[in-house]
Design an enzyme around this catalytic site. Sequence first.
Site, PDB file in Angstrom:
ATOM      1  N   VAL A 126       5.805   3.648   5.507  1.00  0.00           N
ATOM      2  CA  VAL A 126       6.714   4.007   4.420  1.00  0.00           C
ATOM      3  C   VAL A 126       5.797   4.404   3.265  1.00  0.00           C
ATOM      4  O   VAL A 126       5.206   3.550   2.610  1.00  0.00           O
ATOM      5  CB  VAL A 126       7.626   2.832   4.029  1.00  0.00           C
ATOM      6  CG1 VAL A 126       8.544   3.212   2.872  1.00  0.00           C
ATOM      7  CG2 VAL A 126       8.464   2.388   5.238  1.00  0.00           C
ATOM      8  N   PRO A 127       5.622   5.710   3.028  1.00  0.00           N
ATOM      9  CA  PRO A 127       4.477   6.223   2.271  1.00  0.00           C
ATOM     10  C   PRO A 127       4.533   6.107   0.753  1.00  0.00           C
ATOM     11  O   PRO A 127       4.605   7.102   0.027  1.00  0.00           O
ATOM     12  CB  PRO A 127       4.427   7.690   2.707  1.00  0.00           C
ATOM     13  CG  PRO A 127       5.868   8.043   2.926  1.00  0.00           C
ATOM     14  CD  PRO A 127       6.478   6.809   3.539  1.00  0.00           C
ATOM     15  N   CYS A 128       4.444   4.879   0.251  1.00  0.00           N
ATOM     16  CA  CYS A 128       4.413   4.704  -1.199  1.00  0.00           C
ATOM     17  C   CYS A 128       3.127   5.258  -1.807  1.00  0.00           C
ATOM     18  O   CYS A 128       3.061   5.470  -3.027  1.00  0.00           O
ATOM     19  CB  CYS A 128       4.597   3.239  -1.571  1.00  0.00           C
ATOM     20  SG  CYS A 128       3.442   2.104  -0.783  1.00  0.00           S
ATOM     21  N   HIS A 129       2.111   5.529  -0.980  1.00  0.00           N
ATOM     22  CA  HIS A 129       0.871   6.107  -1.513  1.00  0.00           C
ATOM     23  C   HIS A 129       1.080   7.530  -2.008  1.00  0.00           C
ATOM     24  O   HIS A 129       0.242   8.073  -2.726  1.00  0.00           O
ATOM     25  CB  HIS A 129      -0.237   6.077  -0.450  1.00  0.00           C
ATOM     26  CG  HIS A 129       0.055   6.895   0.772  1.00  0.00           C
ATOM     27  ND1 HIS A 129       0.805   6.413   1.823  1.00  0.00           N
ATOM     28  CD2 HIS A 129      -0.282   8.169   1.112  1.00  0.00           C
ATOM     29  CE1 HIS A 129       0.898   7.341   2.765  1.00  0.00           C
ATOM     30  NE2 HIS A 129       0.252   8.422   2.354  1.00  0.00           N
ATOM     31  N   ARG A 130       2.202   8.148  -1.652  1.00  0.00           N
ATOM     32  CA  ARG A 130       2.481   9.524  -2.069  1.00  0.00           C
ATOM     33  C   ARG A 130       3.167   9.587  -3.434  1.00  0.00           C
ATOM     34  O   ARG A 130       3.562  10.662  -3.876  1.00  0.00           O
ATOM     35  CB  ARG A 130       3.338  10.229  -1.018  1.00  0.00           C
ATOM     36  CG  ARG A 130       2.628  10.400   0.318  1.00  0.00           C
ATOM     37  CD  ARG A 130       3.518  10.998   1.385  1.00  0.00           C
ATOM     38  NE  ARG A 130       2.865  10.923   2.695  1.00  0.00           N
ATOM     39  CZ  ARG A 130       3.493  10.947   3.856  1.00  0.00           C
ATOM     40  NH1 ARG A 130       4.816  11.063   3.882  1.00  0.00           N
ATOM     41  NH2 ARG A 130       2.823  10.860   4.985  1.00  0.00           N
TER      42      ARG A 130
END
Length: 219
Positions: free
Chosen positions: A139-143
């Site tokens: 779940v790409p919270c790094h984006r």
Amino acid sequence: MKSVSTPVYWDTLRHQDSTFHLAATDDGLCCVTLPNETLDTLSDWLDKHVPGAVRTHHRDQMAPYVEQMKAYLDGRTQAFSVPLDFRGTPFQIRVWRGLLEIPFGSIRSYTDLAASIGHPAAVRAVAAACGANPMPIVVPCHRVIGKDGRLTGYRGGLEMKAKLLRMEGIAPGLTITVDENPYTVNRGDAIRFRADVPHVYHNAGNALVRLNMVIYYPK
């Protein structure tokens, strides 16, 4: 009253110099730890969020999750298709589902994300939900970055966040504009400007700052 028990399977992925612990229920992946975390981090999260968690180290059960994570880290896939078992408040889950809509190699601000889930005024709450994301990378919270372009807090550390963005083709250098000309500056570069350019810059760790205003964006 009979106590509730929930089977939880887990396994460990070692990739290069990083270690990840993954856990899943019968409904899907529920937790991923980052390299700066430990198996105790996973255990503590399960105790808090999965009632009656009964843990089993089960490589076969976890194989699809571990393989997709490895494929992403190896650059062999850009998306995850494994089932997910979200454990959080309704608002958090809405934010996390919003994160899944950010494509590989793209970035959004917390303001963008808040607007996309129908809560444009809840930017701080959205940022907090991103920070509580139990399945980073998948779940790409790094984006998600600050509205001003700053690489903001990440559970795995800003270096990890920059590394993930770099893997997705977003340059880790800083792009600045002087006299309408873009320049890309990498950490550690010596930076000099002509004396006749009336701007003052200083290196603030993860940002090149001009008068308290971040003026770069990932390239």
